[in-house]
Scaffold this motif. Structure first.
Motif, PDB file in Angstrom:
ATOM      1  N   ASP A 122       0.977  -1.208   0.083  1.00 47.58           N
ATOM      2  CA  ASP A 122      -0.103   0.027   0.051  1.00 47.58           C
ATOM      3  C   ASP A 122       0.929   1.186  -0.067  1.00 47.58           C
ATOM      4  N   GLU A 123       1.907   1.079   0.782  1.00 46.99           N
ATOM      5  CA  GLU A 123       3.003   2.452   0.871  1.00 46.99           C
ATOM      6  C   GLU A 123       3.561   2.587  -0.757  1.00 46.99           C
ATOM      7  N   VAL A 124       3.806   1.474  -1.194  1.00 48.72           N
ATOM      8  CA  VAL A 124       4.449   1.550  -2.546  1.00 48.72           C
ATOM      9  C   VAL A 124       3.344   1.990  -3.480  1.00 48.72           C
ATOM     10  N   SER A 125       2.014   1.882  -3.526  1.00 43.40           N
ATOM     11  CA  SER A 125       1.031   2.446  -4.206  1.00 43.40           C
ATOM     12  C   SER A 125       0.927   4.051  -3.786  1.00 43.40           C
ATOM     13  N   SER A 126       0.885   4.360  -2.600  1.00 38.33           N
ATOM     14  CA  SER A 126       0.684   5.779  -2.194  1.00 38.33           C
ATOM     15  C   SER A 126       2.056   6.601  -2.859  1.00 38.33           C
ATOM     16  N   LEU A 127       3.035   6.344  -2.760  1.00 38.59           N
ATOM     17  CA  LEU A 127       4.379   6.830  -3.290  1.00 38.59           C
ATOM     18  C   LEU A 127       4.204   6.756  -4.766  1.00 38.59           C
ATOM     19  N   ALA A 128       3.704   6.007  -5.302  1.00 36.56           N
ATOM     20  CA  ALA A 128       3.499   5.978  -6.778  1.00 36.56           C
ATOM     21  C   ALA A 128       2.584   6.966  -7.341  1.00 36.56           C
ATOM     22  N   GLN A 129       1.704   7.048  -6.777  1.00 35.30           N
ATOM     23  CA  GLN A 129       0.395   8.177  -6.667  1.00 35.30           C
ATOM     24  C   GLN A 129       1.151   9.703  -6.625  1.00 35.30           C
ATOM     25  N   SER A 130       1.934   9.607  -5.469  1.00 39.39           N
ATOM     26  CA  SER A 130       2.401  11.067  -5.014  1.00 39.39           C
ATOM     27  C   SER A 130       3.662  11.478  -6.292  1.00 39.39           C
ATOM     28  N   SER A 131       4.083  10.251  -6.721  1.00 40.28           N
ATOM     29  CA  SER A 131       5.220  10.705  -7.629  1.00 40.28           C
ATOM     30  C   SER A 131       4.712  11.199  -8.906  1.00 40.28           C
ATOM     31  N   ILE A 132       3.593  10.981  -9.067  1.00 41.34           N
ATOM     32  CA  ILE A 132       3.032  11.732 -10.369  1.00 41.34           C
ATOM     33  C   ILE A 132       3.167  13.574 -10.443  1.00 41.34           C
ATOM     34  N   ASN A 133       2.812  13.762  -9.512  1.00 37.16           N
ATOM     35  CA  ASN A 133       2.715  15.305  -9.176  1.00 37.16           C
ATOM     36  C   ASN A 133       4.327  15.907  -8.782  1.00 37.16           C
ATOM     37  N   LEU A 134       4.847  14.861  -8.263  1.00 34.39           N
ATOM     38  CA  LEU A 134       6.321  15.123  -7.963  1.00 34.39           C
ATOM     39  C   LEU A 134       7.205  15.485  -9.471  1.00 34.39           C
ATOM     40  N   LEU A 135       6.977  14.529 -10.236  1.00 33.03           N
ATOM     41  CA  LEU A 135       7.672  14.380 -11.466  1.00 33.03           C
ATOM     42  C   LEU A 135       7.254  15.860 -12.183  1.00 33.03           C
ATOM     43  N   LYS A 136       6.136  16.216 -11.922  1.00 35.47           N
ATOM     44  CA  LYS A 136       5.729  17.627 -12.784  1.00 35.47           C
ATOM     45  C   LYS A 136       6.180  18.826 -12.076  1.00 35.47           C
ATOM     46  N   THR A 137       6.303  18.738 -10.748  1.00 37.80           N
ATOM     47  CA  THR A 137       6.580  19.941  -9.966  1.00 37.80           C
ATOM     48  C   THR A 137       7.569  19.970  -9.092  1.00 37.80           C
ATOM     49  N   GLY A 138       8.199  18.717  -8.674  1.00 43.72           N
ATOM     50  CA  GLY A 138       9.397  18.387  -7.745  1.00 43.72           C
ATOM     51  C   GLY A 138      10.827  18.986  -8.318  1.00 43.72           C
ATOM     52  N   THR A 139      11.471  18.859  -7.283  1.00 44.18           N
ATOM     53  CA  THR A 139      12.891  18.948  -7.540  1.00 44.18           C
ATOM     54  C   THR A 139      13.505  17.526  -7.807  1.00 44.18           C
ATOM     55  N   PRO A 140      14.824  17.567  -8.469  1.00 47.54           N
ATOM     56  CA  PRO A 140      15.520  16.192  -8.367  1.00 47.54           C
ATOM     57  C   PRO A 140      15.685  15.756  -7.122  1.00 47.54           C
ATOM     58  N   SER A 141      15.972  16.484  -6.104  1.00 44.01           N
ATOM     59  CA  SER A 141      16.220  15.798  -4.904  1.00 44.01           C
ATOM     60  C   SER A 141      15.178  15.305  -4.091  1.00 44.01           C
ATOM     61  N   MET A 142      13.983  15.796  -4.305  1.00 40.68           N
ATOM     62  CA  MET A 142      12.598  15.384  -3.925  1.00 40.68           C
ATOM     63  C   MET A 142      12.340  14.006  -4.591  1.00 40.68           C
ATOM     64  N   ILE A 143      12.621  14.081  -6.037  1.00 43.49           N
ATOM     65  CA  ILE A 143      12.137  12.737  -6.808  1.00 43.49           C
ATOM     66  C   ILE A 143      13.191  11.850  -6.300  1.00 43.49           C
ATOM     67  N   GLY A 144      14.317  12.027  -5.976  1.00 46.97           N
ATOM     68  CA  GLY A 144      15.357  11.079  -5.824  1.00 46.97           C
ATOM     69  C   GLY A 144      15.134  10.497  -4.322  1.00 46.97           C
ATOM     70  N   ASP A 145      14.648  11.244  -3.188  1.00 51.93           N
ATOM     71  CA  ASP A 145      14.050  11.099  -1.981  1.00 51.93           C
ATOM     72  C   ASP A 145      12.984   9.786  -2.296  1.00 51.93           C
ATOM     73  N   ALA A 146      11.994  10.144  -3.009  1.00 48.99           N
ATOM     74  CA  ALA A 146      10.941   9.250  -3.350  1.00 48.99           C
ATOM     75  C   ALA A 146      11.453   8.046  -3.900  1.00 48.99           C
TER      76      ALA A 146
END
Ligand code: MEV
Length: 318
Positions: free
Chosen positions: A215-239
């Motif tokens: 379930d945690e992999v699932s919510s991380l994948a869900q939030s990664s969609i916005n992260l890829l659009k608006t996040g920084t490389p560091s935020m994506i790397g942390d995820a």
């Protein structure tokens, strides 16, 4: 002679969980597989006679796009390591479907047929992530329902041993500063069977702690969609790092994968195993791609510096 080629893929977020209702985010990579076809007296594959009825990948594609009575000489050339989690069979399925067909076909039809072939070969447990990414190129999101903010490409249904599955396939446009980053793939050299890994995971899905990591992999994948659009490389790397920890809890990492992750991390924003795991590859979002590749090689891996391949499956010669 007809020649088609297609890119391999790497999953950024959501491997395994995509078979249990989570989204998956995948990228097409610069390593490609090419499939060429010429008319022939007998069926030939890479210089040897073969029976298309006995080839689990080609049989459904020849049934759909070819003619068993009109033999073909088929040749495969691939830069994508086999059984490494980089979508080599999916790339070959989409490229072969396009090359075998003597008529023009839509990308959607090719992706559907290739997914059908993959699902048959994987015992009914195959999401359309690999085949859709190879077909479309770029960044692809496969989700259990339509995501309005993304470009919807098609929907795919499949009966698996766990029940009915529905996936909506989307393309995701990401900003230049993220799309232009280098990714380094580290191959452990240990082959991994996706069919076996998805079977192992399916057998563990009865445990509650296992389900909660999924379930945690699932919510991380869900939030990664916005992260890829608006996040920084560091935020994506942390995820990516968080996703890797969860995949380790799920039991799909290995000593070899952990050692390549340790080698890559000092030169990366983040790193994780990619694909089914058990062996295969890691994917690092690199700060310093050449230093990251060097460290992976020193740790015993094979390194590929890659970026997102925008071109999906294509007919090169007709
Ligand atoms: C495929 O590369 C990885 C898995 O998620 C299986 C699938 O999506 O079919 C493990």
């Amino acid at each position: 002679m007809r020649v088609a080629d297609a890119p391999g893929k790497a999953i950024l977020f959501g491997e395994h969980a995509v078979l249990y209702g989570a989204p998956a985010v995948a990228i097409a990579i610069d390593l490609r597989a090419s499939f060429s076809v010429t008319n022939s007296e007998t069926w030939i594959l890479n210089g040897e006679e073969f029976n298309p009825m006995e080839n689990p990948y080609l049989l459904p594609l020849i049934s759909k796009f070819g003619d068993f009575e009109s033999p073909l000489c088929l040749n495969i050339e691939s830069k994508i390591p086999i059984a490494a989690g980089l979508g080599s069979s999916a790339a070959l399925s989409v490229a072969s479907a396009l090359a075998i067909s003597s008529k023009p076909q839509s990308i959607e039809k090719i992706a559907r047929a290739a997914h059908h072939a993959e699902a048959l070969a994987q015992g009914g447990r195959a999401s359309p992530t690999d085949t859709s990414t190879s077909a479309l190129g770029g960044v692809v999101v496969v989700a259990p329902s339509v995501i309005d903010s993304l470009e919807h490409r098609w929907a795919i249904d499949l009966e698996s041993p766990e029940g009915s599955n529905h996936w909506d396939v989307h393309s995701l446009q990401i900003p230049e500063n993220i799309a232009g980053l280098s990714l380094v793939i580290g191959y452990t050299g240990v082959p991994s069977s996706t069919k076996e890994m998805v079977e192992i995971v399916a057998s563990r899905m009865t445990s509650d702690s296992f389900k909660s990591s999924m379930d945690e992999v699932s919510s991380l994948a869900q939030s990664s969609i916005n992260l890829l659009k608006t996040g920084t490389p560091s935020m994506i790397g942390d995820a990516m790092n968080q996703c890797h920890s969860l995949l380790r809890e799920i039991g799909v990492s290995s000593l070899e994968l952990e050692s390549l992750i340790d080698a890559a991390l000092p030169f990366s924003y983040g790193a994780k195993l990619t694909g089914a795991g058990g062996g295969g590859c890691i994917l690092a979002l690199a700060k310093n791609p050449s230093a990251c590749a060097k460290a992976i090689k020193e740790a015993g891996g094979v390194a590929f510096v890659t970026s997102i391949a925008q071109q999906g499956v294509q007919l090169k010669t007709n």
